[in-house]
Design a protein around this motif. Structure first.
Motif, PDB file in Angstrom:
ATOM      1  N   ASP A   1       0.867  -1.172   0.000  1.00 45.80           N
ATOM      2  CA  ASP A   1       0.000   0.000   0.000  1.00 45.80           C
ATOM      3  C   ASP A   1       0.907   1.225   0.000  1.00 45.80           C
ATOM      4  N   SER A   2       0.351   2.415   0.018  1.00 43.32           N
ATOM      5  CA  SER A   2       1.176   3.617   0.011  1.00 43.32           C
ATOM      6  C   SER A   2       0.819   4.504   1.202  1.00 43.32           C
ATOM      7  N   VAL A   3       1.764   5.381   1.554  1.00 45.08           N
ATOM      8  CA  VAL A   3       1.574   6.340   2.645  1.00 45.08           C
ATOM      9  C   VAL A   3       1.791   7.724   2.059  1.00 45.08           C
ATOM     10  N   ALA A   4       0.754   8.564   2.085  1.00 51.28           N
ATOM     11  CA  ALA A   4       0.846   9.926   1.566  1.00 51.28           C
ATOM     12  C   ALA A   4       0.843  10.902   2.734  1.00 51.28           C
ATOM     13  N   ILE A   5       1.849  11.756   2.780  1.00 53.44           N
ATOM     14  CA  ILE A   5       1.950  12.777   3.810  1.00 53.44           C
ATOM     15  C   ILE A   5       1.851  14.117   3.099  1.00 53.44           C
ATOM     16  N   ALA A   6       0.751  14.830   3.325  1.00 56.65           N
ATOM     17  CA  ALA A   6       0.490  16.088   2.633  1.00 56.65           C
ATOM     18  C   ALA A   6       1.631  17.076   2.862  1.00 56.65           C
ATOM     19  N   GLY A   7       2.081  17.691   1.782  1.00 60.34           N
ATOM     20  CA  GLY A   7       3.150  18.669   1.842  1.00 60.34           C
ATOM     21  C   GLY A   7       4.543  18.069   1.921  1.00 60.34           C
ATOM     22  N   PHE A   8       4.644  16.739   2.062  1.00 55.38           N
ATOM     23  CA  PHE A   8       5.948  16.081   2.150  1.00 55.38           C
ATOM     24  C   PHE A   8       6.166  15.143   0.978  1.00 55.38           C
ATOM     25  N   GLY A   9       5.270  14.164   0.819  1.00 62.66           N
ATOM     26  CA  GLY A   9       5.401  13.237  -0.296  1.00 62.66           C
ATOM     27  C   GLY A   9       4.693  11.934  -0.041  1.00 62.66           C
ATOM     28  N   THR A  10       4.937  10.979  -0.935  1.00 57.89           N
ATOM     29  CA  THR A  10       4.278   9.681  -0.876  1.00 57.89           C
ATOM     30  C   THR A  10       5.311   8.561  -0.908  1.00 57.89           C
ATOM     31  N   PHE A  11       5.177   7.645   0.028  1.00 56.25           N
ATOM     32  CA  PHE A  11       5.972   6.427   0.044  1.00 56.25           C
ATOM     33  C   PHE A  11       5.122   5.342  -0.594  1.00 56.25           C
ATOM     34  N   ALA A  12       5.691   4.593  -1.531  1.00 53.30           N
ATOM     35  CA  ALA A  12       4.942   3.536  -2.206  1.00 53.30           C
ATOM     36  C   ALA A  12       5.914   2.418  -2.580  1.00 53.30           C
ATOM     37  N   THR A  13       5.372   1.364  -3.163  1.00 53.43           N
ATOM     38  CA  THR A  13       6.213   0.264  -3.654  1.00 53.43           C
ATOM     39  C   THR A  13       6.098   0.192  -5.165  1.00 53.43           C
ATOM     40  N   LYS A  14       7.129  -0.345  -5.763  1.00 52.39           N
ATOM     41  CA  LYS A  14       7.156  -0.497  -7.217  1.00 52.39           C
ATOM     42  C   LYS A  14       7.766  -1.851  -7.530  1.00 52.39           C
ATOM     43  N   ASP A  15       7.156  -2.561  -8.458  1.00 51.62           N
ATOM     44  CA  ASP A  15       7.687  -3.856  -8.888  1.00 51.62           C
ATOM     45  C   ASP A  15       8.695  -3.636 -10.006  1.00 51.62           C
ATOM     46  N   ARG A  16       9.863  -4.227  -9.850  1.00 50.89           N
ATOM     47  CA  ARG A  16      10.881  -4.183 -10.895  1.00 50.89           C
ATOM     48  C   ARG A  16      10.919  -5.543 -11.577  1.00 50.89           C
ATOM     49  N   ALA A  17      10.911  -5.523 -12.881  1.00 55.09           N
ATOM     50  CA  ALA A  17      10.914  -6.758 -13.656  1.00 55.09           C
ATOM     51  C   ALA A  17      12.295  -7.405 -13.625  1.00 55.09           C
ATOM     52  N   ALA A  18      12.312  -8.694 -13.862  1.00 58.26           N
ATOM     53  CA  ALA A  18      13.585  -9.401 -13.986  1.00 58.26           C
ATOM     54  C   ALA A  18      14.282  -8.894 -15.246  1.00 58.26           C
ATOM     55  N   ARG A  19      15.607  -8.884 -15.201  1.00 54.92           N
ATOM     56  CA  ARG A  19      16.348  -8.392 -16.359  1.00 54.92           C
ATOM     57  C   ARG A  19      17.737  -9.017 -16.397  1.00 54.92           C
ATOM     58  N   GLU A  20      18.395  -8.841 -17.521  1.00 48.16           N
ATOM     59  CA  GLU A  20      19.765  -9.318 -17.657  1.00 48.16           C
ATOM     60  C   GLU A  20      20.721  -8.194 -17.276  1.00 48.16           C
ATOM     61  N   GLY A  21      21.787  -8.564 -16.616  1.00 47.77           N
ATOM     62  CA  GLY A  21      22.819  -7.610 -16.262  1.00 47.77           C
ATOM     63  C   GLY A  21      24.176  -8.173 -16.636  1.00 47.77           C
ATOM     64  N   ILE A  22      25.212  -7.386 -16.432  1.00 54.94           N
ATOM     65  CA  ILE A  22      26.563  -7.833 -16.747  1.00 54.94           C
ATOM     66  C   ILE A  22      27.427  -7.699 -15.505  1.00 54.94           C
ATOM     67  N   ASN A  23      28.105  -8.781 -15.138  1.00 57.52           N
ATOM     68  CA  ASN A  23      29.057  -8.747 -14.038  1.00 57.52           C
ATOM     69  C   ASN A  23      30.254  -7.915 -14.509  1.00 57.52           C
ATOM     70  N   PRO A  24      30.522  -6.763 -13.873  1.00 53.38           N
ATOM     71  CA  PRO A  24      31.566  -5.884 -14.378  1.00 53.38           C
ATOM     72  C   PRO A  24      32.973  -6.478 -14.314  1.00 53.38           C
ATOM     73  N   SER A  25      33.220  -7.393 -13.402  1.00 54.53           N
ATOM     74  CA  SER A  25      34.574  -7.941 -13.305  1.00 54.53           C
ATOM     75  C   SER A  25      34.836  -9.052 -14.317  1.00 54.53           C
ATOM     76  N   THR A  26      33.794  -9.830 -14.655  1.00 53.30           N
ATOM     77  CA  THR A  26      34.003 -10.950 -15.588  1.00 53.30           C
ATOM     78  C   THR A  26      33.344 -10.731 -16.948  1.00 53.30           C
ATOM     79  N   ARG A  27      32.539  -9.671 -17.072  1.00 55.06           N
ATOM     80  CA  ARG A  27      31.766  -9.395 -18.293  1.00 55.06           C
ATOM     81  C   ARG A  27      30.807 -10.524 -18.635  1.00 55.06           C
ATOM     82  N   GLU A  28      30.474 -11.333 -17.643  1.00 56.27           N
ATOM     83  CA  GLU A  28      29.544 -12.441 -17.826  1.00 56.27           C
ATOM     84  C   GLU A  28      28.117 -11.926 -17.670  1.00 56.27           C
ATOM     85  N   THR A  29      27.200 -12.407 -18.505  1.00 58.52           N
ATOM     86  CA  THR A  29      25.797 -12.030 -18.406  1.00 58.52           C
ATOM     87  C   THR A  29      25.167 -12.780 -17.240  1.00 58.52           C
ATOM     88  N   ILE A  30      24.437 -12.048 -16.400  1.00 60.31           N
ATOM     89  CA  ILE A  30      23.756 -12.663 -15.256  1.00 60.31           C
ATOM     90  C   ILE A  30      22.287 -12.271 -15.282  1.00 60.31           C
TER      91      ILE A  30
END
Length: 88
Positions: free
Chosen positions: A40-69
């Motif tokens: 759920d979210s928490v809205a504080i008037a004049g300050f802002g809103t705290f909420a959650t967001k789903d991040r999708a799975a994705r491919e990344g690169i290990n910077p030391s080995t350049r291996e895809t993870i």
């Protein structure tokens, strides 16, 4: 500014003891965390809103080995400042 400095500053403005202010801050933060865990979210008037967001799975690169993870999907906490806070 850390939490104890924040509690001390609030205590000076409200004439409450710093330990009591710290416990109120702890309760407020705990409640915000429990609401975010329930996606759920928490809205504080004049300050802002705290909420959650789903991040999708994705491919990344290990910077030391350049291996895809694979980076797994996850839910993260986000903060959207109110208009007045953005203009600081």
């Amino acid at each position: 500014m850390n939490k104890s400095e924040l509690a001390k500053a609030i205590a000076e403005k409200t004439s409450m003891p710093p330990k009591q202010v710290a416990s109120v801050l702890d309760a407020a933060f705990d409640e915000i965390i429990s609401v975010l865990k329930a996606k759920d979210s928490v809205a504080i008037a004049g300050f802002g809103t705290f909420a959650t967001k789903d991040r999708a799975a994705r491919e990344g690169i290990n910077p030391s080995t350049r291996e895809t993870i694979q980076i797994p999907a996850k839910t993260v906490a986000v903060f959207k400042p109110a208009k007045g806070l953005k203009e600081i």
